[in-house]
Design a protein around this motif. Structure first.
Motif, PDB file in Angstrom:
ATOM      1  N   GLU A  58      -3.278   4.741  -8.004  1.00 48.39           N
ATOM      2  CA  GLU A  58      -4.457   4.591  -8.466  1.00 48.39           C
ATOM      3  C   GLU A  58      -5.244   3.705  -8.110  1.00 48.39           C
ATOM      4  OE1 GLU A  58      -5.615   4.943 -13.244  1.00 48.39           O
ATOM      5  OE2 GLU A  58      -3.740   4.437 -12.815  1.00 48.39           O
ATOM      6  N   ALA A  59      -4.895   2.446  -7.675  1.00 49.95           N
ATOM      7  CA  ALA A  59      -5.543   1.404  -7.108  1.00 49.95           C
ATOM      8  C   ALA A  59      -6.428   1.957  -5.763  1.00 49.95           C
ATOM      9  CB  ALA A  59      -4.781   0.158  -6.770  1.00 49.95           C
ATOM     10  N   LYS A  60      -5.913   2.890  -5.024  1.00 50.74           N
ATOM     11  CA  LYS A  60      -6.524   3.481  -4.020  1.00 50.74           C
ATOM     12  C   LYS A  60      -7.473   4.421  -4.156  1.00 50.74           C
ATOM     13  CE  LYS A  60      -7.033   4.117   0.572  1.00 50.74           C
ATOM     14  NZ  LYS A  60      -7.241   3.051   1.578  1.00 50.74           N
ATOM     15  N   LYS A 105      -9.151   4.196  -7.028  1.00 47.67           N
ATOM     16  CA  LYS A 105     -10.383   3.280  -7.483  1.00 47.67           C
ATOM     17  C   LYS A 105     -11.208   2.666  -6.655  1.00 47.67           C
ATOM     18  CE  LYS A 105      -9.249   1.735 -11.504  1.00 47.67           C
ATOM     19  NZ  LYS A 105      -8.690   0.929 -12.747  1.00 47.67           N
ATOM     20  N   SER A 106     -10.614   2.646  -5.547  1.00 52.74           N
ATOM     21  CA  SER A 106     -11.453   1.994  -4.494  1.00 52.74           C
ATOM     22  C   SER A 106     -12.732   2.362  -4.118  1.00 52.74           C
ATOM     23  CB  SER A 106     -10.555   1.876  -3.201  1.00 52.74           C
ATOM     24  OG  SER A 106     -11.417   1.176  -2.061  1.00 52.74           O
ATOM     25  N   THR A 109       0.904  -1.126  -0.146  1.00 54.51           N
ATOM     26  CA  THR A 109       0.144  -0.140  -0.006  1.00 54.51           C
ATOM     27  C   THR A 109       0.904   1.297   0.020  1.00 54.51           C
ATOM     28  OG1 THR A 109      -0.242   0.020   2.475  1.00 54.51           O
ATOM     29  CG2 THR A 109      -1.742  -1.248   1.143  1.00 54.51           C
TER      30      THR A 109
END
Length: 357
Positions: free
Chosen positions: A117-119, A121-122, A56
Protein backbone atom coordinates in the motif's frame (compact mmCIF):
# COMPACT_ATOMS: atom_id res chain seq x y z
CA UNK A 1 26.93 -48.34 7.19
CA UNK A 2 23.37 -46.92 7.10
CA UNK A 3 22.25 -44.62 4.32
CA UNK A 4 19.79 -41.75 4.46
CA UNK A 5 16.26 -42.83 3.58
CA UNK A 6 14.36 -41.27 0.69
CA UNK A 7 12.47 -38.32 2.13
CA UNK A 8 8.86 -38.72 1.07
CA UNK A 9 6.85 -35.59 0.44
CA UNK A 10 9.92 -33.56 -0.45
CA UNK A 11 11.47 -32.77 -3.80
CA UNK A 12 15.11 -32.24 -2.88
CA UNK A 13 16.75 -35.12 -1.08
CA UNK A 14 19.62 -33.19 0.45
CA UNK A 15 20.92 -29.78 1.37
CA UNK A 16 23.58 -28.41 -0.93
CA UNK A 17 26.33 -26.09 0.30
CA UNK A 18 25.42 -22.42 0.41
CA UNK A 19 27.82 -20.69 -1.96
CA UNK A 20 27.94 -17.61 0.30
CA UNK A 21 28.62 -19.52 3.54
CA UNK A 22 32.11 -20.08 4.90
CA UNK A 23 31.21 -23.36 6.57
CA UNK A 24 28.98 -26.28 5.68
CA UNK A 25 27.73 -29.40 7.44
CA UNK A 26 26.93 -32.93 6.39
CA UNK A 27 25.10 -35.90 7.86
CA UNK A 28 27.73 -38.56 8.49
CA UNK A 29 26.89 -42.25 8.54
CA UNK A 30 28.19 -42.66 12.10
CA UNK A 31 25.84 -39.89 13.29
CA UNK A 32 22.88 -41.46 11.49
CA UNK A 33 23.73 -44.84 13.04
CA UNK A 34 23.93 -43.26 16.49
CA UNK A 35 20.49 -41.67 16.02
CA UNK A 36 19.06 -45.01 14.87
CA UNK A 37 20.42 -46.88 17.86
CA UNK A 38 19.24 -44.21 20.29
CA UNK A 39 15.82 -43.92 18.66
CA UNK A 40 16.37 -40.23 17.88
CA UNK A 41 15.44 -38.26 14.80
CA UNK A 42 18.54 -37.05 12.98
CA UNK A 43 16.85 -34.13 11.21
CA UNK A 44 13.26 -32.89 11.49
CA UNK A 45 11.27 -32.91 8.27
CA UNK A 46 8.74 -30.46 9.70
CA UNK A 47 8.17 -27.18 7.88
CA UNK A 48 9.21 -24.06 9.78
CA UNK A 49 7.65 -20.62 9.26
CA UNK A 50 10.14 -17.84 9.98
CA UNK A 51 9.06 -14.16 9.97
CA UNK A 52 11.23 -11.64 8.15
CA UNK A 53 10.83 -7.89 7.83
CA UNK A 54 11.92 -6.47 4.44
CA UNK A 55 11.85 -2.71 3.89
CA UNK A 56 10.33 -3.00 0.42
CA UNK A 57 8.11 -5.60 -1.23
CA UNK A 58 7.77 -4.74 -4.93
CA UNK A 59 10.72 -5.98 -6.99
CA UNK A 60 11.80 -4.64 -10.37
CA UNK A 61 12.41 -7.53 -12.79
CA UNK A 62 15.20 -6.73 -15.23
CA UNK A 63 15.41 -10.06 -17.04
CA UNK A 64 14.21 -9.89 -20.67
CA UNK A 65 13.31 -13.60 -20.47
CA UNK A 66 10.55 -13.13 -17.90
CA UNK A 67 7.15 -11.84 -18.95
CA UNK A 68 6.80 -9.35 -16.11
CA UNK A 69 8.27 -6.03 -15.02
CA UNK A 70 7.43 -6.17 -11.31
CA UNK A 71 6.90 -8.99 -8.83
CA UNK A 72 5.83 -9.35 -5.21
CA UNK A 73 6.63 -12.43 -3.14
CA UNK A 74 4.78 -12.82 0.19
CA UNK A 75 6.95 -15.84 1.00
CA UNK A 76 10.55 -16.91 0.37
CA UNK A 77 11.09 -20.62 0.00
CA UNK A 78 8.24 -22.87 -1.11
CA UNK A 79 6.77 -25.96 0.49
CA UNK A 80 5.54 -27.29 -2.85
CA UNK A 81 9.02 -28.74 -3.31
CA UNK A 82 9.21 -28.64 -7.13
CA UNK A 83 12.56 -30.22 -7.87
CA UNK A 84 13.32 -28.01 -10.88
CA UNK A 85 12.38 -24.64 -9.29
CA UNK A 86 14.64 -21.80 -10.42
CA UNK A 87 13.85 -19.91 -7.19
CA UNK A 88 15.77 -22.40 -5.05
CA UNK A 89 19.02 -20.45 -5.47
CA UNK A 90 17.51 -17.32 -3.92
CA UNK A 91 17.31 -19.09 -0.55
CA UNK A 92 21.08 -18.88 -0.36
CA UNK A 93 20.85 -15.09 -0.04
CA UNK A 94 19.04 -15.66 3.26
CA UNK A 95 21.73 -18.00 4.59
CA UNK A 96 19.99 -21.28 3.79
CA UNK A 97 20.45 -24.13 1.34
CA UNK A 98 18.73 -24.32 -2.03
CA UNK A 99 17.88 -27.94 -1.25
CA UNK A 100 15.72 -29.13 1.64
CA UNK A 101 15.97 -25.77 3.42
CA UNK A 102 14.10 -24.17 0.52
CA UNK A 103 11.13 -26.46 1.21
CA UNK A 104 11.31 -26.66 5.00
CA UNK A 105 12.26 -23.10 6.04
CA UNK A 106 9.60 -20.73 4.72
CA UNK A 107 10.25 -17.03 5.27
CA UNK A 108 7.05 -15.09 5.89
CA UNK A 109 6.60 -11.39 5.09
CA UNK A 110 3.69 -10.38 7.28
CA UNK A 111 4.21 -6.69 6.48
CA UNK A 112 3.76 -7.25 2.73
CA UNK A 113 0.24 -5.70 2.46
CA UNK A 114 1.31 -2.52 4.30
CA UNK A 115 4.48 -2.24 2.23
CA UNK A 116 2.46 -2.71 -0.96
CA UNK A 117 0.00 0.00 0.00
CA UNK A 118 2.84 2.39 0.76
CA UNK A 119 4.27 1.66 -2.69
CA UNK A 120 0.96 2.26 -4.46
CA UNK A 121 0.47 5.53 -2.56
CA UNK A 122 3.90 6.77 -3.65
CA UNK A 123 3.71 9.82 -5.89
CA UNK A 124 6.35 8.42 -8.21
CA UNK A 125 4.62 5.09 -8.84
CA UNK A 126 2.97 4.59 -12.22
CA UNK A 127 0.53 1.74 -12.80
CA UNK A 128 2.19 -1.41 -14.13
CA UNK A 129 1.14 -5.01 -13.54
CA UNK A 130 2.67 -6.46 -10.38
CA UNK A 131 2.84 -10.26 -10.37
CA UNK A 132 2.20 -12.48 -7.35
CA UNK A 133 4.60 -14.29 -7.34
CA UNK A 134 7.56 -14.06 -9.65
CA UNK A 135 9.70 -16.22 -7.39
CA UNK A 136 7.78 -18.54 -5.05
CA UNK A 137 4.12 -19.56 -5.06
CA UNK A 138 1.89 -17.03 -3.29
CA UNK A 139 -0.71 -19.77 -2.63
CA UNK A 140 1.62 -22.36 -1.13
CA UNK A 141 0.41 -24.04 2.11
CA UNK A 142 1.64 -21.15 4.28
CA UNK A 143 -1.07 -18.93 2.78
CA UNK A 144 -3.77 -20.97 4.51
CA UNK A 145 -2.42 -19.73 7.83
CA UNK A 146 -1.09 -16.25 7.10
CA UNK A 147 -3.48 -15.01 4.36
CA UNK A 148 -0.92 -12.47 3.13
CA UNK A 149 -1.79 -12.97 -0.53
CA UNK A 150 -5.46 -12.26 0.14
CA UNK A 151 -4.57 -9.10 2.05
CA UNK A 152 -2.41 -7.94 -0.89
CA UNK A 153 -5.27 -8.58 -3.32
CA UNK A 154 -7.49 -6.39 -1.16
CA UNK A 155 -4.93 -3.60 -1.53
CA UNK A 156 -4.86 -4.02 -5.31
CA UNK A 157 -8.64 -3.84 -5.41
CA UNK A 158 -8.71 -0.75 -3.17
CA UNK A 159 -6.44 1.14 -5.55
CA UNK A 160 -7.79 -0.46 -8.74
CA UNK A 161 -4.28 -1.55 -9.66
CA UNK A 162 -3.57 -4.40 -12.14
CA UNK A 163 -2.18 -7.62 -10.67
CA UNK A 164 -1.10 -11.00 -12.00
CA UNK A 165 -0.93 -14.31 -10.16
CA UNK A 166 1.24 -17.37 -10.81
CA UNK A 167 0.28 -20.50 -8.88
CA UNK A 168 -0.23 -24.25 -9.02
CA UNK A 169 -2.45 -24.36 -5.94
CA UNK A 170 -6.26 -24.51 -5.92
CA UNK A 171 -6.25 -22.24 -2.87
CA UNK A 172 -6.55 -19.38 -5.37
CA UNK A 173 -10.27 -20.19 -5.53
CA UNK A 174 -10.64 -19.18 -1.88
CA UNK A 175 -10.24 -15.58 -3.05
CA UNK A 176 -12.72 -15.83 -5.89
CA UNK A 177 -14.77 -12.99 -4.39
CA UNK A 178 -11.89 -10.52 -4.76
CA UNK A 179 -10.71 -11.94 -8.07
CA UNK A 180 -14.18 -11.54 -9.55
CA UNK A 181 -14.30 -7.88 -8.54
CA UNK A 182 -10.88 -7.28 -10.06
CA UNK A 183 -11.90 -9.08 -13.24
CA UNK A 184 -14.96 -6.86 -13.66
CA UNK A 185 -12.59 -3.94 -14.26
CA UNK A 186 -9.98 -5.98 -16.17
CA UNK A 187 -7.41 -5.80 -13.37
CA UNK A 188 -6.48 -9.47 -12.92
CA UNK A 189 -4.77 -12.27 -14.85
CA UNK A 190 -4.11 -15.71 -13.38
CA UNK A 191 -1.37 -18.08 -14.54
CA UNK A 192 -1.92 -21.71 -13.57
CA UNK A 193 1.08 -24.03 -13.84
CA UNK A 194 0.33 -27.46 -15.35
CA UNK A 195 3.48 -29.50 -15.88
CA UNK A 196 2.12 -32.95 -16.70
CA UNK A 197 -1.12 -34.89 -17.13
CA UNK A 198 0.42 -37.86 -15.32
CA UNK A 199 -0.21 -37.96 -11.57
CA UNK A 200 2.84 -40.20 -11.13
CA UNK A 201 5.02 -37.59 -12.81
CA UNK A 202 3.38 -34.78 -10.84
CA UNK A 203 3.97 -36.54 -7.51
CA UNK A 204 7.69 -36.98 -8.01
CA UNK A 205 8.33 -33.59 -9.69
CA UNK A 206 6.09 -31.47 -7.46
CA UNK A 207 5.36 -33.50 -4.31
CA UNK A 208 3.23 -31.02 -2.34
CA UNK A 209 1.21 -29.44 -5.13
CA UNK A 210 -2.43 -29.81 -6.14
CA UNK A 211 -3.35 -32.74 -8.37
CA UNK A 212 -3.58 -32.21 -12.12
CA UNK A 213 -7.34 -32.82 -11.99
CA UNK A 214 -7.72 -30.06 -9.40
CA UNK A 215 -5.62 -27.64 -11.44
CA UNK A 216 -7.70 -28.17 -14.56
CA UNK A 217 -10.84 -27.70 -12.47
CA UNK A 218 -9.34 -24.46 -11.15
CA UNK A 219 -8.76 -23.19 -14.69
CA UNK A 220 -12.35 -24.07 -15.55
CA UNK A 221 -13.79 -22.42 -12.45
CA UNK A 222 -11.81 -19.21 -12.95
CA UNK A 223 -12.72 -19.07 -16.64
CA UNK A 224 -16.40 -19.58 -15.89
CA UNK A 225 -16.17 -16.52 -13.66
CA UNK A 226 -14.64 -14.48 -16.52
CA UNK A 227 -11.19 -14.38 -14.95
CA UNK A 228 -8.59 -14.71 -17.74
CA UNK A 229 -6.25 -17.68 -17.33
CA UNK A 230 -2.92 -18.37 -18.97
CA UNK A 231 -1.57 -21.90 -18.49
CA UNK A 232 2.13 -22.28 -17.79
CA UNK A 233 3.30 -25.57 -19.29
CA UNK A 234 6.63 -25.13 -17.64
CA UNK A 235 9.19 -26.27 -17.44
CA UNK A 236 9.35 -28.72 -20.31
CA UNK A 237 11.87 -31.38 -19.27
CA UNK A 238 13.22 -33.59 -22.09
CA UNK A 239 12.57 -37.25 -21.37
CA UNK A 240 10.05 -36.52 -18.61
CA UNK A 241 7.20 -34.37 -19.94
CA UNK A 242 8.39 -33.19 -23.36
CA UNK A 243 6.13 -35.74 -25.07
CA UNK A 244 3.02 -34.22 -23.43
CA UNK A 245 3.00 -30.76 -25.00
CA UNK A 246 0.07 -31.29 -27.37
CA UNK A 247 -2.02 -33.14 -24.81
CA UNK A 248 -1.27 -30.53 -22.15
CA UNK A 249 -2.24 -27.68 -24.49
CA UNK A 250 -5.48 -29.38 -25.43
CA UNK A 251 -6.39 -30.07 -21.80
CA UNK A 252 -5.85 -26.50 -20.60
CA UNK A 253 -7.63 -25.08 -23.66
CA UNK A 254 -10.63 -27.33 -23.07
CA UNK A 255 -10.66 -26.15 -19.44
CA UNK A 256 -10.91 -22.53 -20.59
CA UNK A 257 -7.35 -21.17 -20.68
CA UNK A 258 -6.94 -18.34 -23.19
CA UNK A 259 -3.23 -18.89 -23.82
CA UNK A 260 -0.23 -20.87 -22.66
CA UNK A 261 3.46 -20.34 -22.16
CA UNK A 262 6.38 -22.73 -21.81
CA UNK A 263 10.05 -22.81 -20.91
CA UNK A 264 12.75 -25.42 -21.39
CA UNK A 265 14.17 -26.48 -18.04
CA UNK A 266 17.58 -25.16 -17.04
CA UNK A 267 19.32 -26.21 -13.86
CA UNK A 268 21.15 -23.10 -12.75
CA UNK A 269 23.37 -22.82 -9.68
CA UNK A 270 22.82 -25.44 -6.99
CA UNK A 271 19.73 -26.80 -8.77
CA UNK A 272 21.93 -28.92 -11.03
CA UNK A 273 23.28 -30.87 -8.04
CA UNK A 274 19.85 -31.13 -6.44
CA UNK A 275 18.15 -32.32 -9.63
CA UNK A 276 20.86 -34.85 -10.49
CA UNK A 277 20.80 -36.32 -6.98
CA UNK A 278 16.99 -36.50 -7.18
CA UNK A 279 16.75 -38.13 -10.61
CA UNK A 280 19.38 -40.76 -9.85
CA UNK A 281 17.33 -41.78 -6.80
CA UNK A 282 13.89 -41.41 -8.37
CA UNK A 283 14.32 -42.35 -12.05
CA UNK A 284 17.69 -44.13 -12.16
CA UNK A 285 16.89 -45.98 -15.39
CA UNK A 286 16.60 -42.77 -17.41
CA UNK A 287 18.76 -40.37 -15.40
CA UNK A 288 21.67 -40.25 -17.85
CA UNK A 289 19.37 -39.77 -20.84
CA UNK A 290 17.41 -36.93 -19.26
CA UNK A 291 20.50 -35.11 -18.01
CA UNK A 292 22.16 -35.40 -21.42
CA UNK A 293 19.08 -34.11 -23.25
CA UNK A 294 18.82 -31.13 -20.90
CA UNK A 295 22.49 -30.37 -21.52
CA UNK A 296 21.94 -30.67 -25.27
CA UNK A 297 19.42 -27.81 -25.01
CA UNK A 298 21.95 -25.53 -23.33
CA UNK A 299 25.20 -25.87 -25.21
CA UNK A 300 26.36 -28.95 -23.30
CA UNK A 301 25.67 -27.59 -19.81
CA UNK A 302 22.80 -28.10 -17.37
CA UNK A 303 22.88 -24.36 -16.70
CA UNK A 304 22.42 -21.51 -19.16
CA UNK A 305 22.83 -17.81 -18.33
CA UNK A 306 22.41 -16.39 -21.81
CA UNK A 307 19.58 -13.88 -22.00
CA UNK A 308 17.16 -14.62 -24.81
CA UNK A 309 18.27 -18.26 -25.04
CA UNK A 310 18.32 -19.72 -21.55
CA UNK A 311 14.55 -20.19 -21.17
CA UNK A 312 13.90 -21.63 -24.62
CA UNK A 313 17.17 -23.50 -25.21
CA UNK A 314 18.77 -24.29 -28.54
CA UNK A 315 19.61 -27.31 -30.66
CA UNK A 316 17.44 -30.08 -32.11
CA UNK A 317 15.61 -31.03 -28.91
CA UNK A 318 14.78 -27.41 -28.08
CA UNK A 319 13.58 -26.83 -31.64
CA UNK A 320 11.31 -29.87 -31.45
CA UNK A 321 9.77 -28.47 -28.27
CA UNK A 322 9.29 -25.06 -29.91
CA UNK A 323 7.68 -26.65 -32.98
CA UNK A 324 5.28 -28.68 -30.86
CA UNK A 325 4.28 -25.57 -28.91
CA UNK A 326 3.66 -23.69 -32.18
CA UNK A 327 1.51 -26.54 -33.46
CA UNK A 328 -0.40 -26.64 -30.17
CA UNK A 329 -1.23 -22.94 -30.44
CA UNK A 330 -2.45 -23.40 -33.99
CA UNK A 331 -4.65 -26.37 -33.04
CA UNK A 332 -6.07 -25.30 -29.70
CA UNK A 333 -5.64 -21.54 -29.25
CA UNK A 334 -6.03 -20.12 -32.74
CA UNK A 335 -9.09 -17.97 -32.00
CA UNK A 336 -8.28 -17.12 -28.37
CA UNK A 337 -6.98 -13.74 -27.19
CA UNK A 338 -5.56 -12.95 -23.76
CA UNK A 339 -6.63 -9.45 -22.62
CA UNK A 340 -4.27 -6.64 -21.69
CA UNK A 341 -4.82 -5.44 -18.14
CA UNK A 342 -6.26 -2.03 -17.35
CA UNK A 343 -3.81 0.60 -16.04
CA UNK A 344 -6.13 3.59 -16.44
CA UNK A 345 -8.14 3.37 -13.21
CA UNK A 346 -5.29 3.52 -10.72
CA UNK A 347 -4.58 7.27 -10.87
CA UNK A 348 -8.17 8.02 -9.88
CA UNK A 349 -7.83 5.94 -6.70
CA UNK A 350 -4.21 6.65 -5.86
CA UNK A 351 -4.73 9.73 -3.73
CA UNK A 352 -8.26 9.06 -2.55
CA UNK A 353 -10.20 12.19 -1.60
CA UNK A 354 -7.01 14.27 -1.53
CA UNK A 355 -7.16 14.34 -5.31
CA UNK A 356 -10.21 16.61 -5.11
CA UNK A 357 -8.28 19.47 -3.50
Amino acid sequence: MPKEEYIKGRGAQKNTKNRFAQFSNELRDDFLEFCRMEGEISVSNKTQYLPIFPKTIVNKVNSPDVGMNYSLNPYQGCEHGCIYCYARNTHEYWGYSAGLDFERKILVKKDAPALLEAKLKSRSWKAATIVLSGNTDCYQPAEQQFRITRACLEVFLKYRHPVGIITKNVLVLRDLDILTQLAQENLIAVNISVTSLSEETRRILEPRTATIKKRLETIRHLSENYIPVNAMLAPIIPGINSHEILNLARAVSDAGALSFGFTVVRLNGAIGQIFEDWIRKTLPDRANKVLQQIADCHGGSLNDRRFGIRNRGEGKMAQQIKDMAHLARQKYFKDKVFPKLNTELYEGYKGGQLKLF
